[in-house]
Design an enzyme around this catalytic site. Structure first.
Site, PDB file in Angstrom:
ATOM      1  N   SER A 145       0.838  -1.109   0.025  1.00  0.00           N
ATOM      2  CA  SER A 145      -0.043   0.196   0.127  1.00  0.00           C
ATOM      3  C   SER A 145       0.928   1.277   0.025  1.00  0.00           C
ATOM      4  O   SER A 145       2.045   1.218   0.571  1.00  0.00           O
ATOM      5  CB  SER A 145      -0.775  -0.003   1.228  1.00  0.00           C
ATOM      6  OG  SER A 145      -1.677   1.226   1.299  1.00  0.00           O
ATOM      7  N   TYR A 159      -1.200  -0.617  10.191  1.00  0.00           N
ATOM      8  CA  TYR A 159      -1.455  -0.930   8.903  1.00  0.00           C
ATOM      9  C   TYR A 159       0.007  -0.443   8.226  1.00  0.00           C
ATOM     10  O   TYR A 159       0.699  -1.379   7.303  1.00  0.00           O
ATOM     11  CB  TYR A 159      -2.596  -0.254   8.187  1.00  0.00           C
ATOM     12  CG  TYR A 159      -2.729  -0.811   7.068  1.00  0.00           C
ATOM     13  CD1 TYR A 159      -3.378  -1.930   6.605  1.00  0.00           C
ATOM     14  CD2 TYR A 159      -2.687   0.187   5.791  1.00  0.00           C
ATOM     15  CE1 TYR A 159      -3.981  -2.343   5.210  1.00  0.00           C
ATOM     16  CE2 TYR A 159      -3.012  -0.333   4.308  1.00  0.00           C
ATOM     17  CZ  TYR A 159      -3.457  -1.406   4.154  1.00  0.00           C
ATOM     18  OH  TYR A 159      -3.729  -1.889   2.988  1.00  0.00           O
ATOM     19  N   LYS A 163       2.543  -2.958   5.827  1.00  0.00           N
ATOM     20  CA  LYS A 163       2.765  -2.734   4.481  1.00  0.00           C
ATOM     21  C   LYS A 163       4.105  -2.558   3.952  1.00  0.00           C
ATOM     22  O   LYS A 163       4.644  -2.879   2.749  1.00  0.00           O
ATOM     23  CB  LYS A 163       1.833  -1.696   3.772  1.00  0.00           C
ATOM     24  CG  LYS A 163       0.173  -2.481   4.006  1.00  0.00           C
ATOM     25  CD  LYS A 163       0.060  -3.657   3.224  1.00  0.00           C
ATOM     26  CE  LYS A 163      -1.281  -4.260   3.279  1.00  0.00           C
ATOM     27  NZ  LYS A 163      -1.353  -5.466   2.416  1.00  0.00           N
TER      28      LYS A 163
END
Length: 294
Positions: A145, A159, A163
């Site tokens: 991402s 998160y 990533k």
């Protein structure tokens, strides 16, 4: 790598969003597709839709955070089809963490790492040795991402950290495959360049009991629709990238043996330059200033 009719593609997180879009595109190219997802009802619906379009499909409920389940997926796939040519380690979750990092519930980190990082590693270990043993061309696509893969959004730091790890893992995988002159390629995918309409915003619906929050949330979970409405109310433009465009980027990237599946973006490119320049200048990360927590 040429994509040809009859080849086999395995996609995790395939019941919706980017994963389902990739599966549909592979099927349209004539590949047989294996769908893996933790959400059984959505997985069955996705598989039925693909079969209705004439695709050869196999679906299996898999929690990619559990190594034995991913190994079982590989065993079943090879038993049924005898080969795998494309592996997309795409399953991912948002952690639902709140507040400052030192206030986070440790289980938010454990769950996000189990799926977003260990899930990719489990996929590599379960499938890549067999792909190499097959001797033919193959390709591995790991989903990262821009949040973390390019620069972190501190309000979603868990998160972002996972990533960022996926990028480094894929770089290392690429180097290992090249060192062995393997016919298997590797790519890291950055879906976008804009927001995506996926189920990531509601990951909590599938959160396993073993990673349950140890204390209640201070605020309710916010859906994508609620977030979008809040942004528009604040006068912020919200743009979305169709997941079909992401799937097309993946197919084109596999054919070109392209490592960085990174769509062109004025904002994203500016972030890359700013972060790189900050490192070269040994300067503070000013590129984070627009994202500092309130």
């Amino acid at each position: 790598m040429d994509l040809r009719e009859g080849q086999v593609a395995v996609v995790t997180g395939a019941a919706s969003g980017v994963g389902l879009a990739m599966a549909r595109r592979f099927a349209a190219e004539g590949l047989r597709v294996v769908l893996a997802d933790v959400e059984e009802a959505a997985l069955e619906e996705a598989a039925a839709g693909l079969r209705g379009d004439g695709a050869a499909v196999h679906a299996r409920v898999v929690d990619v955070g559990e190594r034995e389940e991913v190994l079982a997926l590989a065993e079943e796939t090879y038993g049924r089809f005898g080969a795998v040519h494309v592996l997309c380690n795409n399953a991912g979750v948002g952690s639902g963490a709140e507040g400052r990092m030192w206030e986070h519930d440790p289980n938010d980190w454990r769950w996000a790492f189990a799926v977003n990082v260990w899930g990719v590693f489990h996929g590599i270990q379960a499938f890549v040795p067999r792909m190499l043993a097959g001797g033919g061309p193959g390709h591995v696509v790991n989903t990262s991402s821009a949040d973390g893969g390019i620069a972190p959004l501190p309000t979603a730091s868990v998160y972002a950290v996972t990533k960022a790890a996926v990028v480094t893992m894929t770089e290392s995988l690429y180097a290992h495959l090249r060192a062995d002159r393997a016919p298997v390629g590797a790519s890291v995918l950055f879906p976008g360049p804009h927001m995506l309409r996926t189920g990531l915003w509601e990951s909590h619906r599938n959160r396993p009991a073993r990673y349950a929050k140890q204390r209640p949330r201070r605020t309710p979970y916010r859906s994508l629709g609620q977030w979008e409405a809040a942004m528009r109310e604040a006068g912020r433009e919200v743009r979305f990238t169709p997941v079909e465009e992401v799937a097309a980027l993946v197919v084109d990237g596999i054919r070109a043996d392209r490592f960085w599946l990174l769509p062109e973006s004025e904002h994203g490119d500016a972030q890359i330059r700013a972060r790189s320049q900050s490192m070269l200048d040994r300067a503070d990360p000013a590129y984070l200033e627009n994202f500092i927590l309130d």
